[in-house]
Design a protein around this motif. Sequence first.
Motif, PDB file in Angstrom:
ATOM      1  N   ARG A 100     -11.631  -0.735  -4.121  1.00  0.00           N
ATOM      2  CA  ARG A 100     -10.948  -2.032  -4.098  1.00  0.00           C
ATOM      3  C   ARG A 100     -11.576  -2.921  -5.166  1.00  0.00           C
ATOM      4  O   ARG A 100     -12.791  -3.067  -5.208  1.00  0.00           O
ATOM      5  CB  ARG A 100     -11.053  -2.669  -2.716  1.00  0.00           C
ATOM      6  CG  ARG A 100     -10.207  -1.980  -1.653  1.00  0.00           C
ATOM      7  CD  ARG A 100     -10.382  -2.612  -0.281  1.00  0.00           C
ATOM      8  NE  ARG A 100     -11.706  -2.324   0.268  1.00  0.00           N
ATOM      9  CZ  ARG A 100     -12.288  -3.042   1.233  1.00  0.00           C
ATOM     10  NH1 ARG A 100     -11.685  -4.110   1.723  1.00  0.00           N
ATOM     11  NH2 ARG A 100     -13.474  -2.707   1.688  1.00  0.00           N
ATOM     12  N   ILE A 114      -5.962  -1.973  -4.889  1.00  0.00           N
ATOM     13  CA  ILE A 114      -6.375  -0.685  -4.322  1.00  0.00           C
ATOM     14  C   ILE A 114      -6.155   0.360  -5.415  1.00  0.00           C
ATOM     15  O   ILE A 114      -5.028   0.561  -5.858  1.00  0.00           O
ATOM     16  CB  ILE A 114      -5.546  -0.315  -3.082  1.00  0.00           C
ATOM     17  CG1 ILE A 114      -5.618  -1.427  -2.028  1.00  0.00           C
ATOM     18  CG2 ILE A 114      -6.024   1.014  -2.490  1.00  0.00           C
ATOM     19  CD1 ILE A 114      -4.593  -1.265  -0.915  1.00  0.00           C
ATOM     20  N   THR A 136       3.696   2.439  -8.587  1.00  0.00           N
ATOM     21  CA  THR A 136       2.306   2.468  -9.035  1.00  0.00           C
ATOM     22  C   THR A 136       2.141   2.220 -10.534  1.00  0.00           C
ATOM     23  O   THR A 136       3.091   2.359 -11.304  1.00  0.00           O
ATOM     24  CB  THR A 136       1.673   3.821  -8.684  1.00  0.00           C
ATOM     25  OG1 THR A 136       2.385   4.868  -9.369  1.00  0.00           O
ATOM     26  CG2 THR A 136       1.724   4.080  -7.183  1.00  0.00           C
ATOM     27  N   ILE A 170      -6.597  12.804  -3.052  1.00  0.00           N
ATOM     28  CA  ILE A 170      -7.653  12.550  -4.028  1.00  0.00           C
ATOM     29  C   ILE A 170      -8.105  13.874  -4.636  1.00  0.00           C
ATOM     30  O   ILE A 170      -8.318  14.865  -3.933  1.00  0.00           O
ATOM     31  CB  ILE A 170      -8.851  11.847  -3.364  1.00  0.00           C
ATOM     32  CG1 ILE A 170      -8.473  10.418  -2.942  1.00  0.00           C
ATOM     33  CG2 ILE A 170     -10.058  11.830  -4.297  1.00  0.00           C
ATOM     34  CD1 ILE A 170      -8.280   9.462  -4.097  1.00  0.00           C
ATOM     35  N   TYR A 189     -11.284   6.084  -3.239  1.00  0.00           N
ATOM     36  CA  TYR A 189     -10.612   4.862  -3.692  1.00  0.00           C
ATOM     37  C   TYR A 189     -11.631   3.758  -3.934  1.00  0.00           C
ATOM     38  O   TYR A 189     -12.783   3.835  -3.507  1.00  0.00           O
ATOM     39  CB  TYR A 189      -9.600   4.381  -2.643  1.00  0.00           C
ATOM     40  CG  TYR A 189      -8.367   5.241  -2.536  1.00  0.00           C
ATOM     41  CD1 TYR A 189      -7.219   4.946  -3.262  1.00  0.00           C
ATOM     42  CD2 TYR A 189      -8.342   6.365  -1.709  1.00  0.00           C
ATOM     43  CE1 TYR A 189      -6.083   5.728  -3.164  1.00  0.00           C
ATOM     44  CE2 TYR A 189      -7.210   7.167  -1.612  1.00  0.00           C
ATOM     45  CZ  TYR A 189      -6.084   6.841  -2.345  1.00  0.00           C
ATOM     46  OH  TYR A 189      -4.968   7.626  -2.264  1.00  0.00           O
ATOM     47  N   VAL A 227      -7.621   4.675 -13.854  1.00  0.00           N
ATOM     48  CA  VAL A 227      -7.358   4.874 -12.435  1.00  0.00           C
ATOM     49  C   VAL A 227      -5.901   4.525 -12.161  1.00  0.00           C
ATOM     50  O   VAL A 227      -5.191   4.012 -13.039  1.00  0.00           O
ATOM     51  CB  VAL A 227      -8.288   4.006 -11.551  1.00  0.00           C
ATOM     52  CG1 VAL A 227      -9.741   4.423 -11.718  1.00  0.00           C
ATOM     53  CG2 VAL A 227      -8.119   2.516 -11.881  1.00  0.00           C
ATOM     54  N   ARG A 241       0.193   4.219  -0.262  1.00  0.00           N
ATOM     55  CA  ARG A 241      -0.345   5.361   0.490  1.00  0.00           C
ATOM     56  C   ARG A 241       0.360   5.498   1.833  1.00  0.00           C
ATOM     57  O   ARG A 241       0.567   6.608   2.330  1.00  0.00           O
ATOM     58  CB  ARG A 241      -1.854   5.191   0.701  1.00  0.00           C
ATOM     59  CG  ARG A 241      -2.664   5.228  -0.574  1.00  0.00           C
ATOM     60  CD  ARG A 241      -4.137   4.942  -0.306  1.00  0.00           C
ATOM     61  NE  ARG A 241      -4.333   3.590   0.220  1.00  0.00           N
ATOM     62  CZ  ARG A 241      -5.508   3.069   0.527  1.00  0.00           C
ATOM     63  NH1 ARG A 241      -6.611   3.794   0.349  1.00  0.00           N
ATOM     64  NH2 ARG A 241      -5.610   1.834   0.991  1.00  0.00           N
ATOM     65  N   ASP A 263       0.857  -1.184   0.000  1.00  0.00           N
ATOM     66  CA  ASP A 263       0.000   0.000   0.000  1.00  0.00           C
ATOM     67  C   ASP A 263       0.896   1.239   0.000  1.00  0.00           C
ATOM     68  O   ASP A 263       1.394   1.662   1.043  1.00  0.00           O
ATOM     69  CB  ASP A 263      -0.915   0.003   1.224  1.00  0.00           C
ATOM     70  CG  ASP A 263      -1.979   1.093   1.160  1.00  0.00           C
ATOM     71  OD1 ASP A 263      -1.815   2.029   0.346  1.00  0.00           O
ATOM     72  OD2 ASP A 263      -2.975   1.007   1.905  1.00  0.00           O
ATOM     73  N   LYS A 285      -6.800   4.305  -6.958  1.00  0.00           N
ATOM     74  CA  LYS A 285      -7.104   5.717  -6.716  1.00  0.00           C
ATOM     75  C   LYS A 285      -7.886   6.269  -7.900  1.00  0.00           C
ATOM     76  O   LYS A 285      -7.431   6.208  -9.032  1.00  0.00           O
ATOM     77  CB  LYS A 285      -5.802   6.505  -6.532  1.00  0.00           C
ATOM     78  CG  LYS A 285      -5.998   7.998  -6.301  1.00  0.00           C
ATOM     79  CD  LYS A 285      -4.652   8.727  -6.294  1.00  0.00           C
ATOM     80  CE  LYS A 285      -4.820  10.221  -6.049  1.00  0.00           C
ATOM     81  NZ  LYS A 285      -3.538  10.956  -6.171  1.00  0.00           N
ATOM     82  N   ASN A 286      -9.061   6.829  -7.631  1.00  0.00           N
ATOM     83  CA  ASN A 286      -9.884   7.403  -8.683  1.00  0.00           C
ATOM     84  C   ASN A 286      -9.758   8.923  -8.655  1.00  0.00           C
ATOM     85  O   ASN A 286      -9.100   9.490  -7.782  1.00  0.00           O
ATOM     86  CB  ASN A 286     -11.341   6.970  -8.489  1.00  0.00           C
ATOM     87  CG  ASN A 286     -12.142   7.023  -9.782  1.00  0.00           C
ATOM     88  OD1 ASN A 286     -11.664   7.473 -10.827  1.00  0.00           O
ATOM     89  ND2 ASN A 286     -13.387   6.565  -9.720  1.00  0.00           N
TER      90      ASN A 286
END
Length: 331
Positions: free
Chosen positions: A300, A284, A237, A125, A298, A268, A117, A115, A286-287
């Motif tokens: 899943r 996971i 990513t 976001i 986010y 995404v 993040r 992750d 990110k939008n």
Amino acid sequence: MPLLGSLSVLMVVFTSMVPGSSKLSAFENFMKQFNKSYTNQEEFQYRLSVFSKNLDVAKRLQKEEQGTAEYGVTKFSDLTDEEFRRYSLRPVGALPPTTLKESRTAATSEYPTCDWRKAGVISDIKNQGKCGSCWAFASVGNIEAQWGIIGHPRNLSVQQVIDCGPCDAGCRGAYAWDAYITVLKEGGLATDEAYPYVGVRNTCMSNKFAKAGWIHDFIMLPQNEQEMASYLGNKGTLTVCLNSTLLKYYNKGVFHPGSCKPATDHMVLLVGYAKDNKKKPYWIAKNSWGIDWGENGYIRIFRGKNVCGISKYPLTAIVNPSENQRITCPK
């Protein structure tokens, strides 16, 4: 006639139009939650009808769901499918350039979960609004993260990519390779603060701002989710495409619909992967639809079955090929 604080009257008027009053009550709550208003009773009636139909679709999706996703009211619940598509890609061509390099990565179990993040390399976001700029948000988010992974976090300009990208792109949609080619052509990106997002395509002003982040190249991974996870866990990513049709109804949980065509129309950023309490693997993502959608912006997505075509175009920028990665992906 303006809709001024007369919801109670309208509720009486339209109660007979909806089976029972539950949908009308839900619509009233929806309007309050997302600060919606309509110019007259005719528009109110139309949006109520659209809302009712969308709730029926969400109910059907819930019955068909194979994961743990929950469907229902979202900020898009008063939009038709055609209106919702303005948030998606509308590119002229969907084929990657013939010069695009493909990178193979040996699958590894070294990082069973990841992750990015938690490493502080993923920017906040953002909300693309009614501009079909998901391609730019995902790609710039990828560049930002890759800079962060080598120890230099960035918050870069999405607007610059929209303004300076292909003439038929901008808010009409494009793909990650279009964004990366633009960044290479412009010699890098300004900060988001210097060149902020406005959600419409304007004249390119790249030469007016100092470059805060740049890339050396970009690559596409094979359409293989094991290799995608290996790259994500070891190097950073990935931008991916998927079919966004059912995201209109998504609230939370691991998204695994009963049926979803692999016709990709949205981009995404994959920032990690893990397994839920039932040991089901997921991505996971990110939008770019704001924090008031999904799981605080986010989603899943079930991993391993090419859900909604997610493995079709996995791409990433190469920020500095000569510098070793300084940060490992947190679990």
